[in-house]
Motif scaffolding. Structure first.
Motif, PDB file in Angstrom:
ATOM      1  N   LEU A  39       0.883  -1.208  -0.126  1.00 31.01           N
ATOM      2  CA  LEU A  39       0.054  -0.108  -0.004  1.00 31.01           C
ATOM      3  C   LEU A  39       1.067   1.117  -0.010  1.00 31.01           C
ATOM      4  CD1 LEU A  39      -2.692  -1.040   2.513  1.00 31.01           C
ATOM      5  CD2 LEU A  39      -3.299  -0.542   0.089  1.00 31.01           C
ATOM      6  N   GLY A  40       2.058   1.287   0.697  1.00 30.74           N
ATOM      7  CA  GLY A  40       2.752   2.514   0.832  1.00 30.74           C
ATOM      8  C   GLY A  40       3.351   2.521  -0.673  1.00 30.74           C
ATOM      9  N   ILE A  41       3.877   1.674  -1.363  1.00 33.38           N
ATOM     10  CA  ILE A  41       4.365   1.851  -2.577  1.00 33.38           C
ATOM     11  C   ILE A  41       3.545   2.323  -3.562  1.00 33.38           C
ATOM     12  CG2 ILE A  41       5.604   0.266  -4.650  1.00 33.38           C
ATOM     13  CD1 ILE A  41       6.865  -1.301  -2.414  1.00 33.38           C
ATOM     14  N   VAL A  42       2.206   1.780  -3.478  1.00 33.73           N
ATOM     15  CA  VAL A  42       1.120   2.208  -4.416  1.00 33.73           C
ATOM     16  C   VAL A  42       0.809   3.470  -4.284  1.00 33.73           C
ATOM     17  CG1 VAL A  42      -1.433   2.076  -4.572  1.00 33.73           C
ATOM     18  CG2 VAL A  42      -0.077  -0.132  -4.237  1.00 33.73           C
ATOM     19  N   TYR A  43       0.706   4.225  -3.058  1.00 35.98           N
ATOM     20  CA  TYR A  43       0.520   5.747  -2.686  1.00 35.98           C
ATOM     21  C   TYR A  43       1.853   6.577  -3.007  1.00 35.98           C
ATOM     22  CZ  TYR A  43      -3.758   4.656  -0.971  1.00 35.98           C
ATOM     23  OH  TYR A  43      -5.364   4.340  -0.942  1.00 35.98           O
ATOM     24  N   GLU A  44       3.055   5.883  -2.674  1.00 34.27           N
ATOM     25  CA  GLU A  44       4.343   6.801  -2.880  1.00 34.27           C
ATOM     26  C   GLU A  44       4.311   6.917  -4.298  1.00 34.27           C
ATOM     27  OE1 GLU A  44       7.810   8.578  -1.238  1.00 34.27           O
ATOM     28  OE2 GLU A  44       6.182   7.552  -0.142  1.00 34.27           O
ATOM     29  N   PHE A  45       4.361   5.839  -5.135  1.00 35.38           N
ATOM     30  CA  PHE A  45       4.571   6.070  -6.521  1.00 35.38           C
ATOM     31  C   PHE A  45       3.380   6.173  -7.524  1.00 35.38           C
ATOM     32  CE2 PHE A  45       8.151   3.826  -4.645  1.00 35.38           C
ATOM     33  CZ  PHE A  45       9.386   4.603  -4.907  1.00 35.38           C
ATOM     34  N   GLN A  46       2.193   6.287  -7.023  1.00 37.07           N
ATOM     35  CA  GLN A  46       0.983   6.465  -7.407  1.00 37.07           C
ATOM     36  C   GLN A  46       0.925   5.216  -8.436  1.00 37.07           C
ATOM     37  OE1 GLN A  46      -1.615   9.178  -7.023  1.00 37.07           O
ATOM     38  NE2 GLN A  46      -0.358   8.950  -5.486  1.00 37.07           N
ATOM     39  N   ASP A  47       1.089   4.192  -8.080  1.00 37.11           N
ATOM     40  CA  ASP A  47       1.278   2.881  -8.850  1.00 37.11           C
ATOM     41  C   ASP A  47      -0.084   2.005  -8.468  1.00 37.11           C
ATOM     42  OD1 ASP A  47       1.910   0.678 -10.540  1.00 37.11           O
ATOM     43  OD2 ASP A  47       3.058  -0.210  -8.939  1.00 37.11           O
ATOM     44  N   GLU A  90      -2.003   0.193 -10.612  1.00 39.15           N
ATOM     45  CA  GLU A  90      -2.060  -0.794 -11.349  1.00 39.15           C
ATOM     46  C   GLU A  90      -1.031  -1.863 -10.664  1.00 39.15           C
ATOM     47  OE1 GLU A  90      -0.323   1.289 -14.341  1.00 39.15           O
ATOM     48  OE2 GLU A  90      -2.435   1.376 -15.556  1.00 39.15           O
ATOM     49  N   GLY A  91      -0.408  -1.598  -9.752  1.00 40.51           N
ATOM     50  CA  GLY A  91       0.581  -2.501  -8.817  1.00 40.51           C
ATOM     51  C   GLY A  91       1.530  -3.066  -9.696  1.00 40.51           C
ATOM     52  N   LYS A  92       1.911  -2.346 -10.725  1.00 36.47           N
ATOM     53  CA  LYS A  92       2.986  -3.001 -11.680  1.00 36.47           C
ATOM     54  C   LYS A  92       4.344  -3.294 -11.145  1.00 36.47           C
ATOM     55  CE  LYS A  92       3.320   1.249 -14.294  1.00 36.47           C
ATOM     56  NZ  LYS A  92       2.725   2.047 -13.451  1.00 36.47           N
ATOM     57  N   TYR A  93       4.618  -2.373 -10.490  1.00 39.33           N
ATOM     58  CA  TYR A  93       6.200  -2.434 -10.059  1.00 39.33           C
ATOM     59  C   TYR A  93       6.193  -3.264  -8.862  1.00 39.33           C
ATOM     60  CZ  TYR A  93       7.212   1.973 -12.727  1.00 39.33           C
ATOM     61  OH  TYR A  93       7.462   2.710 -13.789  1.00 39.33           O
ATOM     62  N   VAL A  94       5.415  -3.332  -7.993  1.00 40.98           N
ATOM     63  CA  VAL A  94       5.202  -4.247  -6.917  1.00 40.98           C
ATOM     64  C   VAL A  94       5.048  -5.587  -7.392  1.00 40.98           C
ATOM     65  CG1 VAL A  94       3.974  -4.920  -4.874  1.00 40.98           C
ATOM     66  CG2 VAL A  94       4.248  -2.621  -5.227  1.00 40.98           C
ATOM     67  N   ALA A  95       4.469  -5.668  -8.282  1.00 39.81           N
ATOM     68  CA  ALA A  95       4.196  -7.354  -8.796  1.00 39.81           C
ATOM     69  C   ALA A  95       5.630  -7.737  -9.663  1.00 39.81           C
ATOM     70  CB  ALA A  95       3.160  -7.221  -9.985  1.00 39.81           C
ATOM     71  N   PHE A  96       6.128  -6.823 -10.203  1.00 40.42           N
ATOM     72  CA  PHE A  96       7.483  -7.454 -10.786  1.00 40.42           C
ATOM     73  C   PHE A  96       8.654  -7.461  -9.982  1.00 40.42           C
ATOM     74  CE2 PHE A  96       5.226  -6.269 -14.815  1.00 40.42           C
ATOM     75  CZ  PHE A  96       6.030  -7.227 -15.592  1.00 40.42           C
ATOM     76  N   PHE A  97       8.454  -6.754  -8.873  1.00 40.73           N
ATOM     77  CA  PHE A  97       9.687  -6.991  -7.845  1.00 40.73           C
ATOM     78  C   PHE A  97       9.236  -8.109  -6.856  1.00 40.73           C
ATOM     79  CE2 PHE A  97      11.130  -2.263  -7.947  1.00 40.73           C
ATOM     80  CZ  PHE A  97      12.362  -2.695  -8.068  1.00 40.73           C
ATOM     81  N   GLN A  98       8.055  -8.441  -6.804  1.00 35.53           N
ATOM     82  CA  GLN A  98       7.692  -9.766  -5.951  1.00 35.53           C
ATOM     83  C   GLN A  98       7.984 -10.810  -6.875  1.00 35.53           C
ATOM     84  OE1 GLN A  98       3.701  -8.002  -3.653  1.00 35.53           O
ATOM     85  NE2 GLN A  98       3.436  -9.824  -4.794  1.00 35.53           N
ATOM     86  N   ASN A  99       7.668 -10.693  -8.262  1.00 37.33           N
ATOM     87  CA  ASN A  99       7.886 -11.926  -8.924  1.00 37.33           C
ATOM     88  C   ASN A  99       9.522 -12.161  -8.998  1.00 37.33           C
ATOM     89  OD1 ASN A  99       7.420 -13.938 -10.780  1.00 37.33           O
ATOM     90  ND2 ASN A  99       7.773 -12.773 -12.624  1.00 37.33           N
TER      91      ASN A  99
END
Length: 209
Positions: free
Chosen positions: A114-122, A124-133
């Motif tokens: 949630l922090g990354i979503v709001y910090e980077f206005q992401d 769509e969750g794309k950055y978190v998803a790729f880092f998680q993968n």
């Protein structure tokens, strides 16, 4: 001639299906070997991402259905971890401490995403998803090497994960063309290939016995 939108749809469906296959194979191999097939941090991160982007920030209808299926399958993977992990960790952690660690990791995973979503206005969750993968690829390798055997792991899991990653990488490259996601995708594919290679070597080692 396929349009870019057609290719994106193929990539979205391919990504969804092959990661669904990956989760199903993880559940099946875990049930077969009476163990868990996904490391704790990966479970917590996955189920947090899927919950957030299925219920709070859903994308298009197709992706929402795919994410919901991932979430349901991850619940079964989570249940396998809670059932079988205490036996594996009994020399290091008590059952209560293990469950407490799992709960804390789950909470922090949710908050960090949630922090990354709001910090980077992401949204769509794309950055978190790729880092998680990428993280998952490393954790699967670590789990395999830690156990020193194929318990909870299989070539099917490794190949399906890599193919799902390939579909995601192509789709997001066409749609976003961001250098960071491209670099993460290449790194993830490298570690997925390494995971396949290690599985193959463990299989050869088993057959030689």
């Amino acid at each position: 001639m396929l349009s870019e939108q057609d290719i994106l749809l193929i990539c979205q469906v391919g990504m969804g299906l092959f990661w669904i296959f990956t989760y199903i194979l993880v559940i099946y191999k875990g049930w077969q070997d009476k163990t868990y097939g996904m490391p704790m941090v990966a479970i917590c991160a996955n189920i947090s991402w899927e919950f957030i982007f299925a219920f709070f920030y859903p994308q298009n209808d197709l992706q929402r259905y795919i994410t919901l299926i991932w979430f349901v399958l991850d619940v079964f993977i989570l249940m396998q971890f809670l059932r079988y992990a205490p036996n594996e960790y009994r020399k290091m952690l008590s059952k209560k401490l293990l469950y407490f660690s799992f709960l804390i990791t789950l909470i922090f995973s949710m908050l960090i995403i949630l922090g990354i979503v709001y910090e980077f206005q992401d949204f769509e969750g794309k950055y978190v998803a790729f880092f998680q993968n990428l993280m998952m690829s490393g954790l699967f390798i670590a789990l395999l090497l830690q156990r020193g055997n194929l318990a909870g792991q299989s070539m099917g899991i490794a190949v399906c994960k890599m193919v799902g990653t390939l579909f995601a990488a192509v789709g997001f490259y066409l749609y976003f063309r961001t250098p960071l996601i491209t670099i993460i995708s290449v790194a993830t594919l490298f570690y997925d290939w390494l995971y396949i290679l290690l599985i193959y070597r463990f299989q050869r080692k088993q057959l030689a016995k």
